[in-house]
Scaffold this active site. Structure first.
Site, PDB file in Angstrom:
ATOM      1  N   GLU A 209       0.950  -1.200   0.010  1.00  0.00           N
ATOM      2  CA  GLU A 209      -0.199   0.017   0.010  1.00  0.00           C
ATOM      3  C   GLU A 209       0.733   1.381   0.089  1.00  0.00           C
ATOM      4  O   GLU A 209       1.886   1.162   0.492  1.00  0.00           O
ATOM      5  CB  GLU A 209      -0.836   0.208   1.259  1.00  0.00           C
ATOM      6  CG  GLU A 209      -2.164  -1.036   1.165  1.00  0.00           C
ATOM      7  CD  GLU A 209      -2.747  -1.138   2.426  1.00  0.00           C
ATOM      8  OE1 GLU A 209      -2.377  -0.357   3.590  1.00  0.00           O
ATOM      9  OE2 GLU A 209      -3.351  -1.959   2.636  1.00  0.00           O
ATOM     10  N   LYS A 211       2.487   4.419   1.326  1.00  0.00           N
ATOM     11  CA  LYS A 211       2.669   5.080   2.574  1.00  0.00           C
ATOM     12  C   LYS A 211       2.796   6.839   2.305  1.00  0.00           C
ATOM     13  O   LYS A 211       3.471   7.154   1.688  1.00  0.00           O
ATOM     14  CB  LYS A 211       3.818   4.582   3.099  1.00  0.00           C
ATOM     15  CG  LYS A 211       3.993   5.173   4.438  1.00  0.00           C
ATOM     16  CD  LYS A 211       5.323   4.716   5.129  1.00  0.00           C
ATOM     17  CE  LYS A 211       5.294   5.082   6.916  1.00  0.00           C
ATOM     18  NZ  LYS A 211       4.945   6.338   7.053  1.00  0.00           N
ATOM     19  N   ARG A 216      -1.882   9.977  10.858  1.00  0.00           N
ATOM     20  CA  ARG A 216      -2.749   8.554  11.193  1.00  0.00           C
ATOM     21  C   ARG A 216      -4.176   8.961  11.704  1.00  0.00           C
ATOM     22  O   ARG A 216      -4.130   9.819  12.839  1.00  0.00           O
ATOM     23  CB  ARG A 216      -1.984   7.545  11.900  1.00  0.00           C
ATOM     24  CG  ARG A 216      -2.710   6.313  12.378  1.00  0.00           C
ATOM     25  CD  ARG A 216      -2.548   5.264  11.385  1.00  0.00           C
ATOM     26  NE  ARG A 216      -3.182   3.954  11.506  1.00  0.00           N
ATOM     27  CZ  ARG A 216      -2.657   2.940  12.178  1.00  0.00           C
ATOM     28  NH1 ARG A 216      -0.889   3.346  12.427  1.00  0.00           N
ATOM     29  NH2 ARG A 216      -3.031   2.024  12.133  1.00  0.00           N
ATOM     30  N   PHE A 300      -7.261   2.566   4.760  1.00  0.00           N
ATOM     31  CA  PHE A 300      -6.569   1.377   4.507  1.00  0.00           C
ATOM     32  C   PHE A 300      -7.194   0.101   5.275  1.00  0.00           C
ATOM     33  O   PHE A 300      -6.634  -0.882   5.166  1.00  0.00           O
ATOM     34  CB  PHE A 300      -5.017   1.366   4.614  1.00  0.00           C
ATOM     35  CG  PHE A 300      -4.624   1.960   5.863  1.00  0.00           C
ATOM     36  CD1 PHE A 300      -4.566   1.463   7.111  1.00  0.00           C
ATOM     37  CD2 PHE A 300      -4.003   3.177   5.937  1.00  0.00           C
ATOM     38  CE1 PHE A 300      -4.385   1.867   8.392  1.00  0.00           C
ATOM     39  CE2 PHE A 300      -3.451   4.007   7.067  1.00  0.00           C
ATOM     40  CZ  PHE A 300      -3.395   3.128   8.228  1.00  0.00           C
ATOM     41  N   LYS A 378       6.842  -1.044   6.609  1.00  0.00           N
ATOM     42  CA  LYS A 378       7.111   0.012   6.070  1.00  0.00           C
ATOM     43  C   LYS A 378       8.478  -0.159   5.188  1.00  0.00           C
ATOM     44  O   LYS A 378       9.483  -0.335   5.645  1.00  0.00           O
ATOM     45  CB  LYS A 378       6.928   1.299   6.735  1.00  0.00           C
ATOM     46  CG  LYS A 378       7.857   1.726   7.620  1.00  0.00           C
ATOM     47  CD  LYS A 378       7.026   2.874   8.712  1.00  0.00           C
ATOM     48  CE  LYS A 378       7.932   2.952   9.783  1.00  0.00           C
ATOM     49  NZ  LYS A 378       7.244   3.875  10.761  1.00  0.00           N
TER      50      LYS A 378
END
Length: 508
Positions: A209, A211, A216, A300, A378
């Site tokens: 996905e 980033k 957040r 997400f 990540k």
DNA sequence: TTCCGACAGTGGGGTCGCAAT
DNA sequence: ATTGCGACCCCACTATCGGAA
């Protein structure tokens, strides 16, 4: 329970290096605390305040009164005073706050004062925070630590979970349910430097996905009520009307979604992080700000949809439900693949689009709080520069007596000098720390102040960083983001270091 | 016996809101 | 009007312990 009891336990925990030993000390004291003071004890012993913050920092803790001789303060006494301090801070009277802080410390012995200083400063440093406290709660209550963890995910606040476990064991823990409108501990990601390594860790096929370099958000909706929480579970609903509207526009009225908000330019490329941060922190005149700098949300994950809790479902299933719940424009761009080449291309694409990198996710993992590095990983590109060490600062804690924090400079060919771009203490091994302390003292040009040692600009160090950002603080008007040491370059002299022009060309 | 996951510690830059100066 | 403080956004990396392999 007396504060001094908690202080003594904290001191014992600090002295004990073995984790199991720390857990033993903590569990033993939790076994002694009364039900009405359990939350306070758990809070203090895991380095936080039940009030979260009370508006007092290091500056507000100067000039404290002399200590008492006898330790008589109870946890309840101290907690009540801290609540008062918080209330007064909220009303903005510094003098009244100072009076209460003085009153608090005047009632403590020197041993207790030292503890409260560290606790209020957020620097307990006893080698035990939430992770160790979870195990201690499990031990003291007889419940499996997995149940404590699970309850923490759902409740978001360990002292409440711990108090419940001590009062009613595993049954009380299992009674915790996801509650719409109350923040859940968010799932976090670990990191690796390469896409291939991330794929290997996550297992294939994996979801990749985008980033996004924003904030957040965890968005809750119950009927027409919407609440938005940050990663640390602060309520920022009022700052993000765009997200509130997006939630209300969805066809489902009982849901909890996880995502990221970010400020995008009209062409769809991202603003620098600073722009998103400023927008999401501003509380005044939000209506006007949103016209200038609209925020976009990209979801997400789905923790609850239409009244059904989804946390325990494998990620692939939560993802499928999310995709049928929100419109495609609100979904984080993603690719599911096992192919390293395809994954690497996707990584190149996201960087080209101006975003931060990728998060690689296992399709099978449930939603679990706190656990970095388990299901989500990540990957970000890394820049490097050869910079000159201009000065160093003495370290604290385990780095006491070592020169730790480096002032980094780029060469300025126009003046023959160096332009400071920021500091770093990251990436140093104990060995390197010892070496550089010795070497720096040879290069020292005299102490500028108590903490900083200025150096002859001779040592070149290779620095990794995530990007160059606009800086209101440093003379060149720019600073490195997330700078860390890779290695020293004894083969290079200061004249070989990178220049300010090179750095400026990286700032976009 | 070795390996590795989880955790705590050590701090970094930027921004806002507010009180004091 | 400016400055300093507190809080909170983003965060990387190493050392260490102890269970897993």
């Amino acid at each position: 329970m007396l504060l001094i009891d908690v202080v003594r336990v904290s001191e014992a925990v600090t002295r004990t290096s073995a984790r199991l030993g720390k857990i033993g000390h903590l569990a033993e004291s939790l076994g002694r605390v009364g039900a009405d003071e359990a939350e306070i004890a758990i809070s203090y012993l895991s380095g936080e305040l039940p009030q979260r913050q009370v508006g007092v920092g290091w500056r507000g803790l100067q000039d404290l009164p002399s200590p008492k001789l006898a330790a008589t303060a109870t946890l309840t006494d101290v907690d009540a005073l801290l609540s008062k301090i918080k209330a007064v801070s909220g009303q903005g009277s510094q003098a009244a706050r100072k009076t209460l802080v003085t009153q608090l410390f005047a009632g403590l012995t020197s041993q207790e004062q030292a503890f409260m200083l560290k606790l209020l400063g957020g620097e307990l440093r006893q080698g035990a925070l939430d992770g160790v406290m979870i195990e201690a709660i499990a031990k003291a209550s007889g419940a499996p630590s997995a149940d404590v963890r699970r309850a923490l995910t759902l409740r978001g606040w360990l002292p409440a979970v711990g108090a419940a476990a001590l009062a009613g064991g595993v049954e009380r823990l299992r009674a915790f349910k996801l509650e719409v409108g109350r923040a859940v501990s968010p799932m976090l990601a670990g990191s690796v430097p390469q896409v291939a390594a991330a794929l290997e860790k996550a297992g294939t096929p994996a979801a990749l996905e985008w980033k996004l370099d924003g904030i957040r958000v965890q968005a809750h909706r119950s009927g027409t009520e919407v609440k938005v929480f940050t990663r640390t579970l602060d309520d920022i609903t009022a700052q993000i009307p765009e997200l509130v509207e997006a939630m209300l526009a969805l066809p489902v009225d009982d849901l909890v979604l996880d995502g990221e908000v970010i400020a995008l330019r009209p062409d769809g490329r991202p603003h620098p992080f600073q722009v998103t941060a400023a927008r999401t922190r501003s509380r005044i005149d939000v209506a006007r700000l949103r016209e200038q700098t609209p925020l976009h949300v990209f979801f997400f994950d789905a923790l609850r949809v239409g009244g059904a809790d989804l946390l325990d479902l494998p990620y692939a299933e939560r993802q499928a439900i999310l995709a049928t719940t929100v419109p495609p424009g609100l979904l984080t761009p993603r690719l599911v693949t096992s192919d390293v080449t395809a994954a690497t291309e996707f990584f190149t694409d996201v960087i080209k689009a101006g975003h931060e990198g990728l998060v690689v996710k296992s399709l099978t993992s449930p939603y679990a709080a706190g656990r970095r590095g388990a299901g989500w990983i990540k990957v970000k590109p890394r820049h490097t520069l050869d910079l000159v060490v201009l000065a160093a600062e003495w370290g604290h804690g385990r780095r006491e007596g070592k020169l730790s924090n480096l002032h980094l400079g780029a060469r300025d060919p126009d003046t023959g000098g160096f332009v400071m771009l920021g500091k770093t203490f990251k990436g140093l091994t104990d060995e390197l720390l010892a070496w550089q302390t010795e070497r720096f003292l040879e290069l020292a040009t005299g102490p500028a102040d108590e903490w900083t040692v200025p150096l002859r600009p001779e040592l070149v160090v290779e620095i990794a960083f995530d990007g160059v950002q606009r800086s209101p603080r440093y003379p060149g008007g720019m600073a490195l983001r997330f700078a860390r040491v890779l290695r020293y370059r004894p083969d290079k002299r200061a004249e070989d270091a990178d220049t300010v022009e090179t750095v400026r060309s990286l700032m976009l």
